[in-house]
Design a protein around this motif. Sequence first.
Motif, PDB file in Angstrom:
ATOM      1  N   UNK A  89       0.834  -1.204   0.000  1.00 25.61           N
ATOM      2  CA  UNK A  89       0.000   0.000   0.000  1.00 25.61           C
ATOM      3  C   UNK A  89       0.865   1.248   0.000  1.00 25.61           C
ATOM      4  N   UNK A  90       1.902   1.238   0.836  1.00 30.23           N
ATOM      5  CA  UNK A  90       2.792   2.394   0.919  1.00 30.23           C
ATOM      6  C   UNK A  90       3.503   2.627  -0.414  1.00 30.23           C
ATOM      7  N   UNK A  91       3.931   1.526  -1.050  1.00 33.17           N
ATOM      8  CA  UNK A  91       4.626   1.632  -2.328  1.00 33.17           C
ATOM      9  C   UNK A  91       3.703   2.180  -3.418  1.00 33.17           C
ATOM     10  N   UNK A  92       2.450   1.656  -3.435  1.00 33.22           N
ATOM     11  CA  UNK A  92       1.478   2.113  -4.434  1.00 33.22           C
ATOM     12  C   UNK A  92       1.183   3.607  -4.253  1.00 33.22           C
ATOM     13  N   UNK A  93       0.927   3.989  -2.992  1.00 29.51           N
ATOM     14  CA  UNK A  93       0.595   5.390  -2.712  1.00 29.51           C
ATOM     15  C   UNK A  93       1.752   6.314  -3.081  1.00 29.51           C
ATOM     16  N   UNK A  94       2.967   5.918  -2.746  1.00 22.98           N
ATOM     17  CA  UNK A  94       4.130   6.750  -3.047  1.00 22.98           C
ATOM     18  C   UNK A  94       4.316   6.913  -4.550  1.00 22.98           C
ATOM     19  N   UNK A  95       4.122   5.802  -5.286  1.00 25.73           N
ATOM     20  CA  UNK A  95       4.308   5.836  -6.736  1.00 25.73           C
ATOM     21  C   UNK A  95       3.287   6.739  -7.416  1.00 25.73           C
ATOM     22  N   UNK A  96       2.004   6.546  -7.062  1.00 19.99           N
ATOM     23  CA  UNK A  96       0.946   7.331  -7.697  1.00 19.99           C
ATOM     24  C   UNK A  96       0.993   8.783  -7.238  1.00 19.99           C
ATOM     25  N   UNK A  97       1.316   8.989  -5.961  1.00 26.10           N
ATOM     26  CA  UNK A  97       1.398  10.362  -5.451  1.00 26.10           C
ATOM     27  C   UNK A  97       2.476  11.141  -6.186  1.00 26.10           C
ATOM     28  N   UNK A  98       3.589  10.478  -6.446  1.00 28.75           N
ATOM     29  CA  UNK A  98       4.683  11.135  -7.166  1.00 28.75           C
ATOM     30  C   UNK A  98       4.238  11.498  -8.584  1.00 28.75           C
ATOM     31  N   UNK A  99       3.497  10.581  -9.198  1.00 30.03           N
ATOM     32  CA  UNK A  99       2.995  10.811 -10.557  1.00 30.03           C
ATOM     33  C   UNK A  99       2.033  11.991 -10.583  1.00 30.03           C
ATOM     34  N   UNK A 100       1.141  12.047  -9.600  1.00 25.45           N
ATOM     35  CA  UNK A 100       0.145  13.120  -9.544  1.00 25.45           C
ATOM     36  C   UNK A 100       0.802  14.458  -9.202  1.00 25.45           C
ATOM     37  N   UNK A 101       1.715  14.409  -8.229  1.00 28.89           N
ATOM     38  CA  UNK A 101       2.361  15.641  -7.782  1.00 28.89           C
ATOM     39  C   UNK A 101       3.163  16.301  -8.896  1.00 28.89           C
ATOM     40  N   UNK A 102       3.679  15.480  -9.817  1.00 33.31           N
ATOM     41  CA  UNK A 102       4.504  16.013 -10.888  1.00 33.31           C
ATOM     42  C   UNK A 102       3.773  17.066 -11.728  1.00 33.31           C
ATOM     43  N   UNK A 103       2.469  16.895 -11.892  1.00 32.08           N
ATOM     44  CA  UNK A 103       1.759  17.861 -12.737  1.00 32.08           C
ATOM     45  C   UNK A 103       0.469  18.387 -12.128  1.00 32.08           C
ATOM     46  N   UNK A 104       0.237  18.080 -10.842  1.00 34.87           N
ATOM     47  CA  UNK A 104      -1.016  18.455 -10.184  1.00 34.87           C
ATOM     48  C   UNK A 104      -1.271  19.972 -10.233  1.00 34.87           C
ATOM     49  N   UNK A 105      -0.277  20.707  -9.840  1.00 38.70           N
ATOM     50  CA  UNK A 105      -0.438  22.172  -9.777  1.00 38.70           C
ATOM     51  C   UNK A 105      -0.727  22.754 -11.160  1.00 38.70           C
ATOM     52  N   UNK A 106       0.019  22.258 -12.169  1.00 39.41           N
ATOM     53  CA  UNK A 106      -0.180  22.774 -13.524  1.00 39.41           C
ATOM     54  C   UNK A 106      -1.564  22.394 -14.045  1.00 39.41           C
ATOM     55  N   UNK A 107      -1.979  21.142 -13.819  1.00 36.55           N
ATOM     56  CA  UNK A 107      -3.293  20.688 -14.285  1.00 36.55           C
ATOM     57  C   UNK A 107      -4.405  21.486 -13.613  1.00 36.55           C
ATOM     58  N   UNK A 108      -4.289  21.732 -12.322  1.00 39.98           N
ATOM     59  CA  UNK A 108      -5.314  22.497 -11.599  1.00 39.98           C
ATOM     60  C   UNK A 108      -5.385  23.928 -12.123  1.00 39.98           C
ATOM     61  N   UNK A 109      -4.224  24.508 -12.405  1.00 37.58           N
ATOM     62  CA  UNK A 109      -4.186  25.888 -12.915  1.00 37.58           C
ATOM     63  C   UNK A 109      -4.885  25.980 -14.277  1.00 37.58           C
ATOM     64  N   UNK A 110      -4.655  24.982 -15.132  1.00 36.02           N
ATOM     65  CA  UNK A 110      -5.293  24.957 -16.451  1.00 36.02           C
ATOM     66  C   UNK A 110      -6.805  24.809 -16.315  1.00 36.02           C
ATOM     67  N   UNK A 111      -7.245  23.891 -15.463  1.00 31.89           N
ATOM     68  CA  UNK A 111      -8.671  23.611 -15.320  1.00 31.89           C
ATOM     69  C   UNK A 111      -9.422  24.725 -14.572  1.00 31.89           C
ATOM     70  N   UNK A 112      -8.728  25.461 -13.735  1.00 30.54           N
ATOM     71  CA  UNK A 112      -9.380  26.587 -13.054  1.00 30.54           C
ATOM     72  C   UNK A 112      -9.826  27.650 -14.067  1.00 30.54           C
ATOM     73  N   UNK A 113      -9.178  27.665 -15.232  1.00 25.02           N
ATOM     74  CA  UNK A 113      -9.519  28.651 -16.275  1.00 25.02           C
ATOM     75  C   UNK A 113     -10.392  28.038 -17.373  1.00 25.02           C
ATOM     76  N   UNK A 114     -10.722  26.747 -17.217  1.00 28.13           N
ATOM     77  CA  UNK A 114     -11.504  26.043 -18.227  1.00 28.13           C
ATOM     78  C   UNK A 114     -12.994  26.154 -17.948  1.00 28.13           C
ATOM     79  N   UNK A 115     -13.737  26.425 -18.972  1.00 29.20           N
ATOM     80  CA  UNK A 115     -15.201  26.496 -18.842  1.00 29.20           C
ATOM     81  C   UNK A 115     -15.810  25.114 -19.092  1.00 29.20           C
TER      82      UNK A 115
END
Length: 208
Positions: A89-115
């Motif tokens: 579980x720890x390994x899965x969470x760390x792997x996916x969290x790293x994947x999400x964190x890599x572009x989370x901020x950028x994706x959220x910024x793009x979608x905040x401006x999306x209609x």
Amino acid sequence: MARLLHTRPAATGAHRRTALVAAVLGCAVLVAAGCSSSSSSSSGSSGTASSRRPEASSFSGQLPSALASANASVLESVSAAAASASAAAASFEASVSAQIAAGRSEAKAVLDKTQGAGNAISDVTITGLPKAQAAGFNAALVTVLNNTQAKASYAIKVEFSEQSGKVVDTTYLNVKDLAAGATATPTAFSSLDRDQALVSRVVQAQRY
């Protein structure tokens, strides 16, 4: 002569009574001896049986070693399985969290401006993963297909909700520089409410 004949039967009768008394006494002696012998034999048997009884101090009050060993082995197996599941579980969470964190901020910024749902909602599909495959987490495989003729990046918003429709968690995925006609399969997951099955869905997808 007549007197002698008269006294002999009397003597014979006396002898008979004496012999009878002696026989009775003899039987009594034999019976007594038999009883004494029986009593001695019984006493001897009792003493032998008593000497065979295990001493109370020989009992420890613990499980036989074989059972104790088996019990310890089962406990060790359960502990090892729990540790293995926790590590997975720890390994899965760390792997996916790293994947999400890599572009989370950028994706959220793009979608905040999306209609609305965005221009790439039809290019994205989502499939729930069995908890056993996702180390016990609520997770989903997101498939992104670039249907355009050029390289593009995608910002994706995924919600996890209860069966009633109440949203309990939200995550963002960012797929960078996906080639024309290519497919990407990032994983979205929620670390919340692991004791119940959550429904995942893509609510926004923007190509940019």
